[in-house]
Design an enzyme around this catalytic site. Sequence first.
Site, PDB file in Angstrom:
ATOM      1  N   GLU A 240      -5.569  -7.803  -1.046  1.00 31.50           N
ATOM      2  CA  GLU A 240      -6.341  -7.476   0.153  1.00 31.50           C
ATOM      3  C   GLU A 240      -7.758  -7.101  -0.246  1.00 31.50           C
ATOM      4  O   GLU A 240      -7.963  -6.224  -1.082  1.00 31.50           O
ATOM      5  CB  GLU A 240      -5.738  -6.297   0.934  1.00 31.50           C
TER       6      GLU A 240
ATOM      7  N   GLU B  95       0.773  -1.247   0.000  1.00 32.08           N
ATOM      8  CA  GLU B  95       0.000   0.000   0.000  1.00 32.08           C
ATOM      9  C   GLU B  95       0.807   1.302   0.000  1.00 32.08           C
ATOM     10  O   GLU B  95       0.713   2.104   0.945  1.00 32.08           O
ATOM     11  CB  GLU B  95      -0.991  -0.011   1.168  1.00 32.08           C
TER      12      GLU B  95
END
Length: 346
Positions: free
Chosen positions: A275, A164
Amino acid sequence: MKFLASTTVALACMVSSAFAQFRYAGVNIAGFDFGCGTDGTCDITQVVPPLTQYGGPDGLGQMQHFVRNDGYSLFRLPVGWQYLTNNTLGGTLYQPNFEKYYALVQACLSTGASCIVDVHNYARWDGGIIGQGGPTNEQFAALWTSLATEFKGFNNILFGTMNEPHDLNVTLWAESVQYAVNAIRGAGATSQLILLPGDQYTSAATIWSDGSGAALLNVTNPDGTKTNLIFDVHKYLDYDNSGTHANCTTNNIEEAWAPLSQWLRENGRQALNTETGGGNTASCLEYLCQQVAYQRTVADVLLGYSGWAAGSFATSYILTETPTLNGTVWYDQPTVTYCLAPTAGA
């Protein structure tokens, strides 16, 4: 069966089993990332290894159950950079810590599943962005040289270069990712998949439009090919895409998966959703099942997904996918049972 009260949920689950199978379906086995924040700080005293031999939950038992009973084929194993090097910036692995993480990777591999080695630092070290005033690209590459050297002999390993990234210069970030790819391949891991994450927390809804995907298209293997370089994307289903709310408001199809799949096809590339997830609530079961059903229709460009999260997360965690053990029998959370397990709806 109270979670299947919605006809929409039931139909979505049945549809999800009707399309082609993903290459990968699985879950994050968290714990070595505990204490890491989005600013790239990691309090390694908060780490909870998901292995009983280190005083944590039975991550091996969870993974064995997920493979045996749910048909899972992938586990993502997040870990903080600071934990791997004992808070020393650079690439030298601190063996007392690394041997524990290595044990989790070996536990994963023992199930026959594929395993993602995931550095969970948001493109940062203690607030500084990699290659943009923080750690140098060379320091980032050194970390990946060390990790790839350890895991180059395992074909079922995938390398998750960074979890991320956010709020950075995408052109410079693509250069940093290139350093990581060169390091991994140069260490001898020549055939494994490498995951390329974009900006905005590698959102599936923006990577195709925010410039980071375009920049990452230029990342190559050292020989100039792009074989086994896969886009890494995330997408949650709550109202702000944070994965911090129990209820879901979208199936992400129109805003993320449809345009992303079109972009991938146009560029001849593939992605992996490492995710995703939602609370064990009626709204999340409805939308999450719909998302998975749609994702199966684009399995030619979307290799699969890994839910968030199990491992050291308690069963009370808002997005828990941690199964409960009663005697010798594991029982899944509803999101796994009805939406995420390859056996869902079968």
